[in-house]
Scaffold this motif. Structure first.
Motif: not given
Length: 342
Positions: A126-132, A62-65, A175-179
């Motif tokens: 395409x596959x998407x990834x989101x960061x939390x 998402x680019x954190x937009x 893909x769910x990413x945790x920062x």
């Protein structure tokens, strides 16, 4: 989720359009309000997805937009956090910041980002990834006046993050990413409860799960801290064995233009690795061969089918032109090594 060999991705943030917020600046205030802001952030999300597609990235983020900051925007939606009651705390033992206060029991009504994720899912195939933000990084960005225990508050946040992650999965996130940049600082906490809290946040997910640990954005406080770390940055040595034994699928790490010894990647053998091959602390554009060289070094310690070429961290403070050029360099460098491996 079908991916090619050496699939490419960014870690998280991308620069926002100048009509949405002030460019090349963290914590930049919005230039729109109300319904216009909502429309503008979704437009920016669509644009970020298209810029990644044009660059050739295989995994779209998402680019954190739709958020001002990777931690605080999520916290703004939580019950129990008072943004009017602020205290000064030391963030990751590097710099002081005025932060909101946990004044009562924390909880989340519904989801913060599920609608945004559904929008991203609709604009790309395409596959998407989101960061939390991860639990430990969340508690390091707040003043706690209610729980009196970092560990207890982290477990509360882990449950809330799990609620959000399940909603993101239902919206189509692959893909769910945790920062968790705090994992590079609070090593005793990582060992005692940090990894366990992170696993709680991923409970029940069928989507791939990732944890991102880096040395931070290219801001002065982080760059000054790096100067104190010596010729070898061995912080990962304490966290990687714990993550190798965890249920997390992917570990995202910083490598290019850093003093991280490449052999530390071997501590994660068996995990998929997002290896940072783009330096986000400089405007200089890497050449494809420089990217390829970083990836070749990593392949001595990670199997090719588990390597995801990526950036060291988010690129929000950079200009849009620089970020786009860096993404193209990442893709071109990965293509060189993909051909060599094949």
């Amino acid at each position: 989720m079908t991916l090619p060999l050496l699939p490419t991705s960014t870690v998280g943030s991308l620069p926002k359009p100048s009509w949405l917020s002030e460019p090349e600046k963290l914590w930049s205030p919005w230039r729109l309000e109300g319904d216009e802001l909502r429309e503008g952030t979704l437009d920016a999300l669509t644009l970020a997805a298209e810029e990644q597609r044009r660059a050739g990235l295989d995994i779209i983020s998402d680019g954190e937009q739709t958020r001002q900051h990777f931690v605080t925007t999520f916290i703004e939606y939580l019950n129990g956090v008072d943004f009017e009651r602020r205290e000064t705390v030391r963030i990751r033992n590097r710099y002081d910041a005025s932060v909101p206060t946990v004044a009562g029991a924390v909880s989340l009504d519904g989801s913060v980002f599920a609608d945004d994720a559904a929008h991203l899912r609709a604009v790309t195939d395409r596959p998407i990834k989101w960061a939390l933000p991860g639990p430990m990084t969340m508690i390091d960005t707040l003043y706690d006046a209610h729980y009196g225990s970092r560990e207890k508050l982290a477990w509360e946040f882990a449950g809330i993050l799990n609620q959000e992650a399940l909603a993101l999965e239902a919206a189509g996130v692959d893909i769910i990413q945790f920062d968790e940049p705090a994992f590079n600082v609070f090593f005793d906490d990582v060992r005692d409860w940090g990894v366990a809290a992170l696993e709680r946040a991923t409970e029940g997910l069928k989507a791939q799960t990732a944890v991102h640990i880096c040395y931070g954005y290219g801001i002065k406080a982080n760059n000054d801290w790096k100067l104190t770390l010596g010729s070898e940055w061995r912080q990962y040595e304490q966290t990687f064995p714990l993550l190798q034994a965890s249920s997390l699928d992917i570990v995202s790490l910083e490598r290019h233009n850093s003093n991280v010894p490449v052999e530390l990647l071997g501590l994660l053998r068996g995990k998929r690795l997002m290896v940072g091959a783009i330096d986000v602390a400089t405007d200089r554009i890497e050449t494809p061969e420089e990217v390829a060289s970083t990836l070749r070094g990593a392949l001595a310690h990670v199997d090719a089918d588990k390597l995801i070429p990526s950036t060291n961290c988010g690129m929000a403070p950079l200009s849009r032109g620089v970020a786009a050029a860096k993404m193209r360099a990442l893709v071109a460098g990965a293509e060189i090594v993909r051909g060599e491996v094949a």
